[in-house]
Structure formats: C-alpha cells, structure tokens
Enzyme design. Sequence first.
Site, PDB file in Angstrom:
ATOM      1  N   HIS A 180       0.816  -1.220   0.000  1.00 41.16           N
ATOM      2  CA  HIS A 180       0.000   0.000   0.000  1.00 41.16           C
ATOM      3  C   HIS A 180       0.853   1.275   0.000  1.00 41.16           C
ATOM      4  O   HIS A 180       0.383   2.341  -0.343  1.00 41.16           O
ATOM      5  CB  HIS A 180      -1.029  -0.005   1.145  1.00 41.16           C
ATOM      6  CG  HIS A 180      -0.474   0.348   2.485  1.00 41.16           C
ATOM      7  ND1 HIS A 180       0.166  -0.557   3.282  1.00 41.16           N
ATOM      8  CD2 HIS A 180      -0.453   1.515   3.171  1.00 41.16           C
ATOM      9  CE1 HIS A 180       0.549   0.036   4.397  1.00 41.16           C
ATOM     10  NE2 HIS A 180       0.191   1.299   4.366  1.00 41.16           N
ATOM     11  N   HIS A 242       7.692  -2.341   2.414  1.00 42.23           N
ATOM     12  CA  HIS A 242       7.587  -0.884   2.302  1.00 42.23           C
ATOM     13  C   HIS A 242       8.956  -0.201   2.160  1.00 42.23           C
ATOM     14  O   HIS A 242       9.165   0.631   1.279  1.00 42.23           O
ATOM     15  CB  HIS A 242       6.859  -0.304   3.517  1.00 42.23           C
ATOM     16  CG  HIS A 242       5.522  -0.936   3.791  1.00 42.23           C
ATOM     17  ND1 HIS A 242       4.697  -1.370   2.793  1.00 42.23           N
ATOM     18  CD2 HIS A 242       4.865  -1.201   4.946  1.00 42.23           C
ATOM     19  CE1 HIS A 242       3.582  -1.868   3.326  1.00 42.23           C
ATOM     20  NE2 HIS A 242       3.668  -1.783   4.627  1.00 42.23           N
TER      21      HIS A 242
HETATM   22  C1  BG6 Z   1       1.406  -2.294   7.436  1.00 39.37           C
HETATM   23  C2  BG6 Z   1       2.050  -3.001   8.598  1.00 39.37           C
HETATM   24  O1  BG6 Z   1       1.775  -2.898   6.224  1.00 39.37           O
HETATM   25  O2  BG6 Z   1       1.828  -0.940   7.427  1.00 39.37           O
HETATM   26  C3  BG6 Z   1       1.706  -2.315   9.902  1.00 39.37           C
HETATM   27  O3  BG6 Z   1       1.578  -4.352   8.627  1.00 39.37           O
HETATM   28  C4  BG6 Z   1       2.059  -0.860   9.838  1.00 39.37           C
HETATM   29  O4  BG6 Z   1       2.386  -2.919  10.993  1.00 39.37           O
HETATM   30  C5  BG6 Z   1       1.460  -0.216   8.585  1.00 39.37           C
HETATM   31  O5  BG6 Z   1       1.557  -0.206  10.993  1.00 39.37           O
HETATM   32  C6  BG6 Z   1       1.955   1.201   8.406  1.00 39.37           C
HETATM   33  O6  BG6 Z   1       1.260   1.784   7.337  1.00 39.37           O
HETATM   34  P1  BG6 Z   1       1.042   3.368   7.264  1.00 39.37           P
HETATM   35  O7  BG6 Z   1       0.346   3.570   5.963  1.00 39.37           O
HETATM   36  O8  BG6 Z   1       0.204   3.706   8.470  1.00 39.37           O
HETATM   37  O9  BG6 Z   1       2.386   3.978   7.337  1.00 39.37           O
END
Ligand code: BG6
Length: 478
Positions: A180, A242
């Site tokens: 994402h 990420h």
């Molecule tokens: C998710 C993880 O993919 O991303 C989580 O599983 C994390 O642990 C989250 O909190 C963070 O996403 P964002 O968009 O809030 O930075």
Amino acid sequence: MTRPGDLNHLFVVFGATGDLMRRKLLAALFRLGRRDGGARGVVLGVGRSPWTDDRFRVWAREALLALGHPDEGVSQWCEGCLFYHALGERAEDDEELRERMESLERAHGLPGNRVLYLAIPPDAVPATVERIGRSGLHRSHGWTRLVLEKPFGTDLASARALNQLIHASFEESQVFRIDHYLGKETMQNLLTFRFANPVFESVWNRDRVDHVQITVAEAVGVEGRGHSYDRVGALRDMVQNHLTQILSLIAMEPPARFEADAIRNEKVKVLHSVAPVARDAAVFGQYTRGQVEGRDVTGYGEEVEAPSRTETFVALRLELANWRWRGVPFYLRTGKRLKRQISQVVVQFRPAPLCPLGPDCPASPNALVITLQPDEGFDLLVEVKTPGQAIAFQTQRFRFRYAEVFGPLPDAYETLLYDVLTGDQTLFVRSDEIEAAWRLYEAILTHPPEVHPYVAGSWGPEQADALLAREGRSWWNP
Ligand code: BG6
C-alpha cells in the site's frame, strides 16, 4: 483506450468481514463507486460468517459512518451495490459461489469482469488460490484480476512457492500484489520528482551523495495484534516490502518508458545490485515500557503471551554494487513505539571540497529531506551567511508542503483499486521483484542478530546509532 463500460465489474472480496475491509477497502470502493463516469461495480463479500446481505450492509454502513463519511449516499450504495455470500469448506460450496457470482453478473448486466481480492490471513492464501483455480472462478467472459495483500510469503522459498501456485491459474498480467506504500501519493511522486527535475538527477549519484537514510518510524505499538505480529516481526512486516520499495524508487535508473514493466524492470535491477544484508550490518530491537507522545505505554513483552525475541525495530546498512551508487551506504530504519510517527528519506550530499572560510569550516553539507508522511513535502537544506560582519553560516530550508498547495491527498487504497480496474500494474509488485526483495534478507532471517531492548518513545536501541557512528555518521532524528 479504456471505455467506461470496460470497467464495469464484480468485485469479490474474500475475508469481507475482516479488519482490512472495514478500515480501508469499503471506503475506497464506496468512493470509486461515486466517481463521475467511473466504473459500475457490484461488491460481493465472501466470508465464513453466516451473514445475510442485509447483515453485511448494516455492518458496512456502520463502518463507513464510523470512518466519518456523511450518510449521504452511503445507505443507497450499501443497498444497491453490496452483497454477501457465506462460504463453507465443501467442494459444493465453491460451485454455489460460482453460481452466485454468475447470477449477480446477469442481474446487473455485468460483462464478466472480475476482481478477486484476497483480504484474508496470509496462511489462508495458498488454499484459497487453489480453490479459485479448481473451481474456475477466474474464468469468465471478461477480464479477471487477482489482488493479494502483503505479506507475500514469509521468506524466499515460500514466496516462490506461492508465485508458482498463482501462475498455475493466472498470468502475471492478471496478478496485483499490493504494497500500500506504492499507492501513497508521495511515493509516486518520488518517480516524477526524480525524472522531471534534471537538476537533482544530475547529482543523484556517488559523485555527489554521501549516503541515504530511509526512516519509517511509528509511534503506535502492535495495537492488540501482538499474537499475529509476534510471528512476523518488523523485518517481514515493514522492511522487506515498504522500505525496500522506497529504496528501489530512490535508487533506480530512469526507465526506458513510463509504463508498468519498464519501471518494474528498473526496480528489480536495483534489488539485484544490492548485496544480501550481513548480520553485522543489521540491528534488531524490541520496545520496553516507556512514554510516547506524553502517554505511558506498555512494553512489547507485556503485549504478547510468552517471552518473545521478535524484533519491533530494525536498522540496516545496505550497499548497492552498481555504477551509480557504488560506495554510497543506504541506511534503513523502522520501528514501532518510536518517538514520533514519520516516514522520511534523507539524501545527504557530500560536503564542499573546500570551505570559503578556511579549515574549521562550520558549513553543513546540503541535504534533501523528503517527508512521505505526515506533513508530506520536500525540504532542501542550504547554507546561508548570517547577516553582519563576522562570516558565519546557518542552515536554511527551501520548503514545499503538499497540503499547503493541493489540500488533502487521496487515499492509497482508492488509487490502487482504480489501477486494478484499469489494469495498470505500475504500482504493484511483480513476481520476480518480490522474490528479489526476499533474497536480500535471507541471511538475517535465517540467523537473526541479537534483539536489543529500547525504551518506547526513543529512536531505538543505541546499537542502531553505533551502526552509523562507526562510519562517522548519525541518524537524522526529526
Ligand atoms: C502495514 C504493517 O503494512 O503498514 C503495519 O503491517 C504498519 O504494521 C502499517 O503499521 C503502516 O502503514 P502506514 O500507511 O500507516 O504507514
């Protein structure tokens, strides 16, 4: 060119009563359904709970209102577009699901375009992919696309096995692996920023860059999901996906064309040029009780059932063996319960070769600070002379903030789901890319380094500072 009718579809969500649907997918589907001239979509939630259409609609409506959507349009959308199917474990159940999908398609005049979205726990994914393949849910008169959430596998071997299983029923062009972070506007802008601004591109290399830091810091802890997090840890949860995606976008070469496969080819090349991370280039940590943003918080050990060696913090030093980056370290860091919530890339340039003031020159090197969230924007740090007789420097910022210019940014899931409908795979992770990313971390997954405690509300264990200090550098702690 895509005509509006080409996008009309049945959107099947497996795991439709779960957290991801409630927190992210519903809102994105609702907004997509209301876009002018957009796709006409019917959503079929599939789950094990014995719910009816009505029960699902009430739940969905409450979820959307709880997210702050004004009621206008919500009830109507839920009533007209949401359906539910309870799926059992027997082979006949698959047949029933197929019939339900076909009958919805007939009733709504849909051309057979299908999105099959797996919003289910990772260990349920292989069996569900097999079931889809066996029962032919992926065969229709229109296009079919499979969407998978992270984590994709738990290591290189399991990711390979999953890719093979998927490819038994789907072409790679039908597979959309979500990270994402790639849907975030600021991540997409990394590409355009680099390649639309040659002034930066010409200094984006080993001649001018001293090192790069990538920090994804979270103030939150494991938020009641200690049980499942404990089997995963920060390396699998954040770094393999990420942070590695951010690294690829920062380090990649300009693609031959700005289209999905040309861009993904360049990202894969970056990963192939990274040496697998050695144990002495990795620091793991786990938070203990402390204070975050003025609030007392418990330690990780109190949030899981048994004593745990799972890392909630990772800091790494990576090296890229290619012409552009040879000798420039990339430091990656992520953790839960850190001092504040911030995702930031710092490109630290080399210092001036000679200082206008002589040997004890206090000028700091230039840096480009890219804030991915929150307060998204760019800061270019430059030195200016302070007014007056004595010559002294001060660091000042050229500053740009998205919110000040463009207002609120679109949600990542809305962007990603729209791309699934239009078949644009640019922001999705290809099979070879995901395998190359796992390969980088194989050694430390098999033999993890020691896990050091850090106080919640700090910037992680002191060993993470030492990782940079031994090369005369330090973290940017915003
Ligand atoms: C998710 C993880 O993919 O991303 C989580 O599983 C994390 O642990 C989250 O909190 C963070 O996403 P964002 O968009 O809030 O930075």
